[in-house]
Design an enzyme around this catalytic site. Structure first.
Site: not given
Length: 266
Positions: A49, A60
């Site tokens: 990824e 995040d």
């Protein structure tokens, strides 16, 4: 066959689970990213990824936020990442999923992004903040067929919504094992096995579990519940600590190989 589909088919045939590694594209720089990807593949990682660096990565945690900042400061951009994937394809055929927010894709041009990324050798895309019902209401947000559309399902996803998400999922489904942002945790979230079972009852698409997994013990436990395991922040943290170290790839291998082995032992 798409590389993601082929990899899961091969793993299913051999009775193995998938190990998916997340890194931020361009961290610490695009040249080193190439070395990182090839090292991860040698360790047995099944799918990469690649996070597109973005200035406002709201999903995040601090580790991945700082990785995006480092990549941007090193000159990474969406066109440069796509070019780097094309270059990587001269050395590896490991499946690559682009992990991104809508803004960089929309700025690049939605249709052009899907076309160019696929032509460069990307296999899938996971757009964190573009739910399928939103995409279906906007003709300009319909991507091409070459990139598999990976869907996210969270612990807070209502049960009645799961079939909508799985019906439109391709490649694999990413089950986010805990609420909140990305980041390594000292223990696994509760309820993973039951939630994965609910998802799998609605689809034949493989289910990979991520968020918070950072040790071989955790990775092995999750592999017993799902079709794949995703590890990101723990790897990104190692890159942060040793990105300018000549021994970076050796340190990565020493950390990642036991995680992969734990997943493959299930």
């Amino acid at each position: 066959m798409n590389r993601i589909d082929q990899r899961f088919a091969d793993l299913r045939a051999s009775g193995k689970k998938a190990f998916v590694a997340y890194i931020c594209a361009g961290d610490p720089n695009l040249d080193t990213m190439r070395d990182i990807v090839l090292t991860l593949e040698k360790c047995g990682v099944d799918i990469i990824e690649l996070g597109l660096p973005f200035s406002d990565p709201l999903a995040d945690g601090i580790v991945n936020q700082m990785a995006a900042d480092r990549a941007l400061r090193a000159g990474a951009s969406t066109p440069k990442v796509i070019a780097a994937i094309k270059k990587l394809r001269t050395e590896t055929q490991i499946p690559i999923v682009l992990f991104t927010y809508l803004n960089p894709v929309y700025t690049y041009g939605f249709e052009a992004f899907h076309r160019d990324a696929a032509a460069a050798g990307a296999d899938g895309v996971l757009i964190l903040d573009l739910p399928p019902d939103e995409a279906s209401e906007n003709a300009e947000l319909v991507g091409g067929e070459a990139l598999k559309r990976i869907r996210l399902i969270a612990p807070t996803t209502p049960a009645e919504r799961i079939p909508l998400l799985t019906a439109q999922a391709e490649g694999f489904i990413y089950y986010v094992s805990r609420e909140g942002v990305t980041g390594a945790q000292t223990s696994l979230a509760t309820g993973i096995e039951a939630q994965v079972a609910r998802i799998k009852a609605t689809t034949e698409t493989p289910v990979a579990v991520g968020f918070g997994i950072s040790t071989p013990e955790q990775a092995g436990a999750v592999a017993g519940m799902a079709d794949g395991v995703v590890v990101g922040s723990a790897i990104v943290k190692l890159i942060e600590q040793h990105g300018s170290d000549n021994a970076l790839t050796d340190r990565l291998a020493a950390f990642v190989k036991p995680l992969v082995d734990a997943v493959k032992s299930v």
